[in-house]
Design an enzyme around this catalytic site. Structure first.
Site, mmCIF file in Angstrom:
data_model
loop_
_atom_site.group_PDB
_atom_site.id
_atom_site.type_symbol
_atom_site.label_atom_id
_atom_site.label_comp_id
_atom_site.label_asym_id
_atom_site.label_seq_id
_atom_site.Cartn_x
_atom_site.Cartn_y
_atom_site.Cartn_z
ATOM 1 N N PHE A 472 0.828 -1.217 0.000
ATOM 2 C CA PHE A 472 0.000 0.000 0.000
ATOM 3 C C PHE A 472 0.860 1.265 0.000
ATOM 4 C CE2 PHE A 472 -2.504 -3.353 2.101
ATOM 5 C CZ PHE A 472 -3.620 -3.376 1.284
ATOM 6 N N HIS A 473 1.866 1.289 -0.882
ATOM 7 C CA HIS A 473 2.753 2.455 -0.968
ATOM 8 C C HIS A 473 2.829 3.024 -2.392
ATOM 9 C CE1 HIS A 473 5.116 0.634 2.689
ATOM 10 N NE2 HIS A 473 3.969 1.177 3.049
#
Length: 555
Positions: A472-473
């Site tokens: 989730f980056h």
């Protein structure tokens, strides 16, 4: 209505800008957020240990999905993004990791980004932070972001896993955000002294929301940025389910802070983007910028899971009958299991000497479970989240419609280079060597995942294709720089356009070594001074570690 500044997106960057710009009582700011408030009574976003819950729902998560990823068995992969005041800082894992000093020194080698080197960024990391054990050359004690350090007496597995990393020949570090990132050690978290999530809504907006010169609109979905020629002049947005658009004007600037997925979408819908995308959807070009939505990057990670021979893991906390007691201790005292994200140890290593700074990250977790709370293993267990840091793979984002409620087409192009495969194979093998160290002998049971039969390159590759997930980056989709694919300059100003800046994780030219939230906040703090036209904070004089010719691992 007319405001000095309109900020699109009340996330990790937008809330920083709203707070800093309204410090001047003569400056008016409108902050637009498509999601809702950050309800303080909702344990799902406020209790650190509940971090998996927001990812399972839709209230706080846009829940995007990728196109079928060609190198990942054509899986459509999750791409969760925060929705609501706080943005992704409202639903993230709360790991306070800033990246490696060398990440910023590399940015500063790009023309026009000379002032983004580490020593110029460090004062803004410090400005944003209040660390619970006080300030030093690397840390602040009076910023809006509460940072909690791991305490003595936390889970024994954290200490055993760090010790195992050191026994395997890797460095020990007492601060992953201090002098030396490389090595294994305790991991800080964005949690308040009362055990609550320290989102930017809590840290920044709480001090600003009562100001008369700040207007916050939630459930406000931005349709397009409006232009007069090549000057950004206003925003058209929809309020709630109302189909009649609202129009607002900006006297000075519009600041686009919608994040790495939404910022390029809004630009493309508004007529700023690649020519083929604008043509496909019959959008009149305001300015053709081929880099809008390109250069998309992310971190991919895997879980390596082990049974635990002693009843010391957090497995009992997953049982419904233990949760009321945990919840009550958190609610009334702000302590206990509920007050931690449980990522209290980790590390950064180089998988080989060909990397000048760490290329592999570890998060250690004293339970065996997926990040989103699914597939909990029904035994005492522990796991390492491990993944590569600076993949050469690049993806893209493009709109699928002119309708602002439609999700975009997202393709990360994960694992598209040979380097990716080499790094992930090395990461699994190194993790197994760490897990085999004496420090874990009292605890280590059977390997649950991938499983001890998975050994050859082909088997490891198949495991990665089938099981690796996003960390989730996402970032990089409106990158800073001066080359033909850059979208903004070093002050966030969109090339070829007046009165419009992009300030969020999308402008990172290259992904950093670690979690993105702290760096996104730092970027916004630094940009706030640029927008105000005031002198930047003086560069830090702090020392920082450069590996040079040091071996990646002691034998």
């Amino acid at each position: 209505m007319v405001y000095d500044y309109i900020i699109i997106g009340a996330g990790s960057a937008g809330n920083v800008l709203a707070t800093r710009l309204t410090e001047d009582p003569d400056v008016t700011v409108l902050l637009l957020e498509a999601g809702g408030p950050d309800y303080r009574f909702d344990f799902r976003t406020q209790m650190p240990a509940a971090l998996a819950y927001p990812l399972q729902g839709r209230r706080y998560n846009w829940a995007y999905e990728t196109e079928p990823e060609p190198h990942m068995n054509n899986r459509r992969m999750e791409c969760g993004r925060g929705k609501g005041l706080g943005g992704s800082s409202l639903i993230n894992g709360m790991c306070y990791i800033r990246g490696n000093a060398m990440d910023f020194d590399e940015w500063a080698k790009l023309p026009g980004l000379e002032d983004w080197n580490y020593l110029n960024c460090l004062p803004y990391f410090r400005k944003a932070e209040t660390r619970d054990i006080g300030a030093n050359d690397y840390h602040g004690d009076s910023g809006p972001v509460s940072v909690t350090t791991p305490k003595k007496g936390n889970n024994v597995l954290f200490h055993a896993m760090v010790e195992a990393g050191v026994q395997a020949g890797y460095p020990r570090t007492d601060d992953l955000n201090g002098y030396q990132q490389e090595g294994f050690g305790p991991m800080d978290r964005t949690v308040t002294p009362h055990g609550r999530r320290a989102s930017t809504a809590r840290g920044y907006l709480d001090q600003a929301k009562s100001r008369k010169n700040l207007t916050i609109e939630t459930h406000a979905t931005t349709d397009i940025i409006e232009f007069e020629g090549k000057k950004a002049s206003g925003v058209r947005y929809f309020k709630g389910t109302n189909t009649t658009p609202q129009h607002v004007k900006a006297r000075k600037e519009i600041l686009l802070c919608a994040g790495a997925i939404a910022s390029p979408q809004i630009l493309q819908r508004s007529g700023v983007g690649p020519e083929d995308v604008l043509n496909e959807f019959d959008i009149s070009p305001v300015h053709v910028l081929p880099g809008v939505g390109q250069n998309l990057q992310d971190h991919l990670e895997m879980y390596l899971q082990y049974e635990c021979k002693q009843p010391v893991s957090l497995y009992p906390a997953l049982k419904w009958y233990n949760q009321p007691k945990i919840g009550a201790e958190w609610l009334f005292k702000g302590t206990g299991i509920g007050a931690s994200n449980q990522f209290e140890a980790g590390g950064f290593i180089r998988s080989s000497e060909k990397f000048a700074w760490p290329n592999i990250q570890f998060h250690f977790l004293p339970v065996a479970i997926n990040y989103n709370g699914s597939n909990a293993v029904e035994v005492h267990g522990f796991q390492a989240h491990v993944g590569s840091m600076r993949s050469p793979s690049r993806g893209r984002i493009k709109i699928t419609s002119r309708d602002p409620h439609q999700h975009p087409s997202i393709l990360f192009n994960y694992m598209s280079t040979e380097q990716d495969w080499q790094e992930f194979r090395a990461a699994i093998r190194i993790t197994r060597e760490i897990m085999a160290q004496p420090a874990l002998d009292p605890y280590r049971g059977e390997e649950i995942s991938p499983g001890k039969d998975i050994q050859t390159d082909e088997q490891l590759d198949a495991f990665v294709r089938e099981r690796a997930e996003t960390a989730f980056h996402p970032c990089g989709s409106c990158k800073m720089g001066n080359d033909e694919m850059a979208v903004v300059d070093g002050a966030g100003r969109v090339h070829g356009i007046e009165s419009l800046r992009v300030i969020d994780a999308s402008i990172m030219p290259n992904i950093i070594t670690g979690n993105l939230n702290a760096t996104t906040i730092m970027i916004a703090e630094k940009m706030a001074d640029k927008i105000k036209g005031i002198k930047p904070l003086p560069a830090s004089q702090a020392d920082y570690y450069v590996a040079g010719h040091s071996p990646a691992r002691r034998n």
